[in-house]
Structure formats: C-alpha cells, structure tokens
Design an enzyme around this catalytic site. Structure first.
Site, PDB file in Angstrom:
ATOM      1  N   GLY A   1       0.822  -1.206   0.000  1.00 36.49           N
ATOM      2  CA  GLY A   1       0.000   0.000   0.000  1.00 36.49           C
ATOM      3  C   GLY A   1       0.859   1.259   0.000  1.00 36.49           C
ATOM      4  O   GLY A   1       1.930   1.311  -0.597  1.00 36.49           O
ATOM      5  N   SER A   2       0.390   2.251   0.712  1.00 39.19           N
ATOM      6  CA  SER A   2       1.040   3.563   0.655  1.00 39.19           C
ATOM      7  C   SER A   2       2.423   3.600   1.293  1.00 39.19           C
ATOM      8  O   SER A   2       3.161   4.577   1.086  1.00 39.19           O
ATOM      9  CB  SER A   2       0.143   4.611   1.319  1.00 39.19           C
ATOM     10  OG  SER A   2      -1.024   4.816   0.547  1.00 39.19           O
ATOM     11  N   THR A   3       2.813   2.585   2.065  1.00 43.23           N
ATOM     12  CA  THR A   3       4.178   2.582   2.593  1.00 43.23           C
ATOM     13  C   THR A   3       5.190   2.482   1.451  1.00 43.23           C
ATOM     14  O   THR A   3       6.341   2.905   1.598  1.00 43.23           O
ATOM     15  CB  THR A   3       4.403   1.433   3.582  1.00 43.23           C
ATOM     16  OG1 THR A   3       4.131   0.173   2.946  1.00 43.23           O
ATOM     17  CG2 THR A   3       3.498   1.580   4.798  1.00 43.23           C
TER      18      THR A   3
ATOM     19  N   SER B   1      -0.641  11.252   1.921  1.00 45.03           N
ATOM     20  CA  SER B   1      -0.708   9.993   1.173  1.00 45.03           C
ATOM     21  C   SER B   1      -1.621  10.075  -0.050  1.00 45.03           C
ATOM     22  O   SER B   1      -2.552   9.282  -0.221  1.00 45.03           O
ATOM     23  CB  SER B   1      -1.161   8.852   2.090  1.00 45.03           C
ATOM     24  OG  SER B   1      -0.715   7.613   1.609  1.00 45.03           O
TER      25      SER B   1
ATOM     26  N   LYS C   1       5.171   4.220  -1.082  1.00 43.29           N
ATOM     27  CA  LYS C   1       5.411   5.566  -1.596  1.00 43.29           C
ATOM     28  C   LYS C   1       6.761   6.113  -1.151  1.00 43.29           C
ATOM     29  O   LYS C   1       7.275   7.067  -1.751  1.00 43.29           O
ATOM     30  CB  LYS C   1       4.273   6.500  -1.167  1.00 43.29           C
ATOM     31  CG  LYS C   1       2.947   6.156  -1.855  1.00 43.29           C
ATOM     32  CD  LYS C   1       1.774   6.925  -1.278  1.00 43.29           C
ATOM     33  CE  LYS C   1       0.471   6.479  -1.945  1.00 43.29           C
ATOM     34  NZ  LYS C   1      -0.723   7.081  -1.328  1.00 43.29           N
TER      35      LYS C   1
END
Length: 491
Positions: free
Chosen positions: A215-217, A273, A219
């Site tokens: 997921g957004s980690t 995010s 990024k």
C-alpha cells in the site's frame, strides 16, 4: 612347501587389503547413506542423547532441553515459546527443525566441525560434541513490545538497527508454542494436525515468509525514485497532478482518501498519502528506474537469508503504464514482507544505505568460546544521501502533523509512513493496516531502530482502518523499547 606358504601368505595379504578397502569404502564413502537409512536408529538416538545448545536473547536462553529418561532422551523446551517462535522455529523429534533451529542445527546439535578444536579431523570422524549456543541480535524489550502490541490480532512486526542490519524484533501473530511439537508421542501428532488445520496459520512466519501489498508505505520507494531521477527537484513545488487521475490508456479513475491532492507538492502529497500524485510520479519515473530503485531497496531478491530464508518481495518489471501507476502506490503485483519494509525505512534512516539484515550475532561452543561471528555486513546504496535527507524530512512531517501522529515519541525524532493496502477479489478483503518508521533519541547521533508493522484484521469497520490508527501505536511501542534499552555490550 615354502612356495605354498608364500602363496597362502600373499592370498591372506590380499584378503586383508580387500577388507581394509571395503571398510574404508563403508566408513568414509558410504557412511552418509547408512546414516540416512530409515532403519538406522543410531544417529537419531545419538542426536537426542545429549542436551541441545541454546538460542540466546540479551544473553539469556529462550530454549532448553528436558531429560525424559526415554530412548530419545532429550526433548526441546521453550521459554515464552509463542513470542519467540518466529525466530526459533521448532526442533521436533517427529517433524524436524525450522527457522533458527534448522539454520543453526549443526551448532545446536553439536555436529558442526567448528565446535571441535580439531575441525578437520572432526569433519572426517563425524564426532558429536556438546551443543553450542546461538547468540541472536534480538532485544528482549522490543520483542515483548511487538508481541504485546499484536496480542489478539493477526499481523507481524519487524524491527532492525539501520546502521548495522541487526534484527531487533521479529514477531508474527497468531503464534504457537513450539514445545507442543518437541517430542514424538500422540500429543505431538495431535498438536501438529491442529496447527496445520488452523485457518489462521499460526506456524506461518508472517514477518519473513508472507508477502503483502504494501500500500502507501511503498510511496517511500516511489518518492526516492522520483527525487533521484530528478522528476521532482523541490519538495514544495506543485506536481501538476490531477484529482482524480485517469490511469494511462484506460478510463479508470484513481482517487484519494484525502482532500487537497490536486497538484499537491511532494511534501504534502507524502504527508497525506495522495494516491494520484504518486501514481503519476511512478509513470513519470518509468518502469526501468522504478524497478532499479525497488531492487536497490531489496525487492526482487530471492536469495535473502537472515540466516533462514526470507520470502522474495516483488516489484513487477513487465507492466504497462496503468499497471506501473498502481504498482507505484503499492498495489497491483507489488508485494513485500514486513522485514523488507523495515529495510526500506532503515535505508532512509541510514543515509540511503541498506544494510543486509541478520539475526545471529555469533555462535559459541559450550563454555562461551566464540565459534563464528556475523562480521561486517554488505551494504548497497538505495538512494543518494541528499535524497535520503529529504525523505527523512518528509517522514518526520508525517509523524508531526500528518497521518502518523500516533507514532510520536517525546524526546525523540520519529519518521514514519502510513499505509492501507487493499486486497482480495475486487478489493473486497479487509484492508491491511501498515506503518513503517524509524526513531532517533534526542541524545543519539543516528537513528537506532527502523520498524515495519502490518495488521491484517485491523478493525471491524472497514472505514475506520488505517495504518496510523492500527499499526502506528505498535511501532511506537517497539521504538520506545529500543530507545530506552541500554546499549548492547560489544555492539
């Protein structure tokens, strides 16, 4: 008459030579096949005829050996077995060994030639010496904080020391007690069957053997790639990103959970995010550079061992632009273990360098003499040092005023990134809550710990699931435990 005696003597000499050759063949060249023969019980009896060496955490054993007085005399015991099971694994008379019990079996069982002062001869003679000990890199306080944080939940925690790669905590939940598998009686068979039938898979080491959509980690990786490639030069410049963002070559629109993402600067997009910003950045960077950066962090490495094997974290290198956009926000085919995401956070904390993680500090003979040490660990540059400095700024902003405020620790500098990873058919599964972070005490010269937390069953209400709400408090507890722990003697 003398001639007949000579012939007889020569014949006897030939028989003696043949006997010696055959004995040599059996004892040196065919011995392994006899040792492995299922009908040969001598090796098994010898294996369990002496206490096994121990696995140590902070200098204290978390394993032991119980004298049963039976034919297979010693059975393995575990202190706080469920808490340390993702590290120790099990040593079973019936089902063999796993994890550290397997990777370091030669030392623990007393068969490693290095345990003998005459290593070469021991390798030939296959003698068995008293089992040696395995000294781990774990911090007891960090392990306890991670285990207690996941109590009653499903997920995993991995924590490492950024500057060295030492694994400080490794927890998987739900867990199991390895002692239940130690012997060979009917209860062991029942325990084995029960554990393997359990839908929650307690034997599965989620910290290193299960991969999740990050997921957004992820990024963190995408932002590093964009900065290194020069796609973004100033954290506060607008990114010319529409909201919603139509995936290239499709009619599919990507949206955001947060408002204010249209043309958001990288600093704000990271803080809140914004999916649209990072999906577009991934496309601008391109698949080759994205894959190269992900690989530098440790993705697509099938050979990672700590010393037991770690599942390969993957970033798909054969994607179209729409798929690349989704991959760049930790979806599509992007998969990562919690240990891998701890490595990502550690790279930011360590000036862009990734240190290979390791779990064994040294092995020792009975009595404490060192057999082998971890030695210096290889490193690779995941991003430029200047990029790492900017990434640290953005991760600190996330904790100070963004989605990761639940990870804030008084008297410390903390950087983090939240993530909520969707999965399942049509994203129907309960999202995974992620948080990756690092921390440095105000009196520390460098960050002391990097942590990744994933919670699978984050909340009953899908709309309330978040990495900041569900995973960040666990990461905070682990980081606090490390920062408050005394410095490890001898490193």
């Amino acid at each position: 008459m003398t001639r007949h005696i000579r012939h007889a003597a020569f014949f006897c000499a030939l028989l003696l030579v043949a006997l010696l050759v055959n004995a040599t063949r059996i004892q040196l060249f065919e011995a392994p096949s006899y040792d492995d023969n299922i009908a040969n019980r001598r090796t098994t009896i010898a294996r369990y005829g002496q206490p096994r060496g121990d696995i140590l955490v902070d200098g204290e054993p978390v394993t032991g050996s119980h004298d049963t007085g039976e034919h297979l005399r010693y059975e393995r015991t575990y202190t706080n077995g469920p808490m340390y099971a993702p590290v120790t694994g099990f040593a079973s008379q019936e089902y063999g060994t796993t994890l550290l019990e397997h990777a370091e079996d030669g030392v623990l069982a007393g068969t490693d030639p290095l345990l003998s002062p005459f290593a070469l001869w021991n390798g030939v003679a296959r003698d068995r010496y008293p089992g040696g000990d395995v000294v781990t890199t774990l911090r007891r306080a960090a392990q306890e904080a991670a285990y207690e944080g996941l109590a009653g939940r499903k997920g995993a925690v991995a924590a490492i020391e950024p500057s060295t790669g030492r694994v400080l905590a490794l927890v998987s939940a739900p867990s199991y007690d390895p002692s239940a598998l130690s012997g060979n009686g009917a209860s062991v068979t029942r325990s084995w069957s029960s554990l393997n039938r359990d839908a929650d898979k307690p034997i599965l080491n989620r910290a290193v053997r299960k991969t999740y959509p990050p997921g957004s980690t992820f990024k963190v990786v995408t932002a590093a790639a964009a900065l290194d490639a020069g796609v973004v030069e100033d954290l506060d410049d607008k990114t010319d990103s529409p909201d919603p963002y139509t995936l290239p070559g499709t009619r599919t629109s990507l949206t955001n959970e947060s408002e204010g993402c249209e043309n958001a600067p990288l600093r704000k997009a990271f803080e809140w995010s914004c999916n649209t910003v990072f999906a577009r950045l991934g496309v601008q960077v391109g698949v080759d550079r994205m894959a190269a950066t992900a690989g530098a962090f440790g993705f697509n490495d099938a050979d990672l061992r700590i010393p037991f094997s770690v599942a390969e974290s993957t970033f798909d290198t054969k994607v179209d632009k729409a798929q690349l956009a989704l991959s760049s926000i930790g979806q599509y085919n992007t998969r990562a273990t919690p240990l891998q995401m701890a490595m990502v956070a550690a790279a930011v904390a360590n000036g862009g360098q990734v240190r290979s993680p390791y779990l064994v500090e040294r092995t020792t003979r009975e009595g404490g003499a060192t057999v082998a040490t971890a030695g210096s660990r290889p490193s690779r540059q995941a991003m430029r040092p200047s990029t790492a400095r900017l990434m640290k700024e953005m991760m600190v902003d996330v904790v100070r005023e963004g989605t990761g405020t639940n990870a804030w620790i008084p008297g410390a500098t903390v950087g983090g990134k939240t993530g909520t990873a969707q999965h399942g058919l049509g994203n129907s599964g309960t999202p995974y809550a992620w948080f990756v972070s690092w921390a440095k005490g105000d009196r520390d010269l460098e960050p002391k710990v990097a942590v990744a937390v994933v919670v699978e069953d984050a909340a009953a209400d899908r709309g309330e699931i978040s990495g900041g709400g569900d995973a960040a408090p666990i990461a905070r507890a682990v980081m606090e435990a490390v920062l408050k722990s005394p410095a490890r003697k001898g490193g």
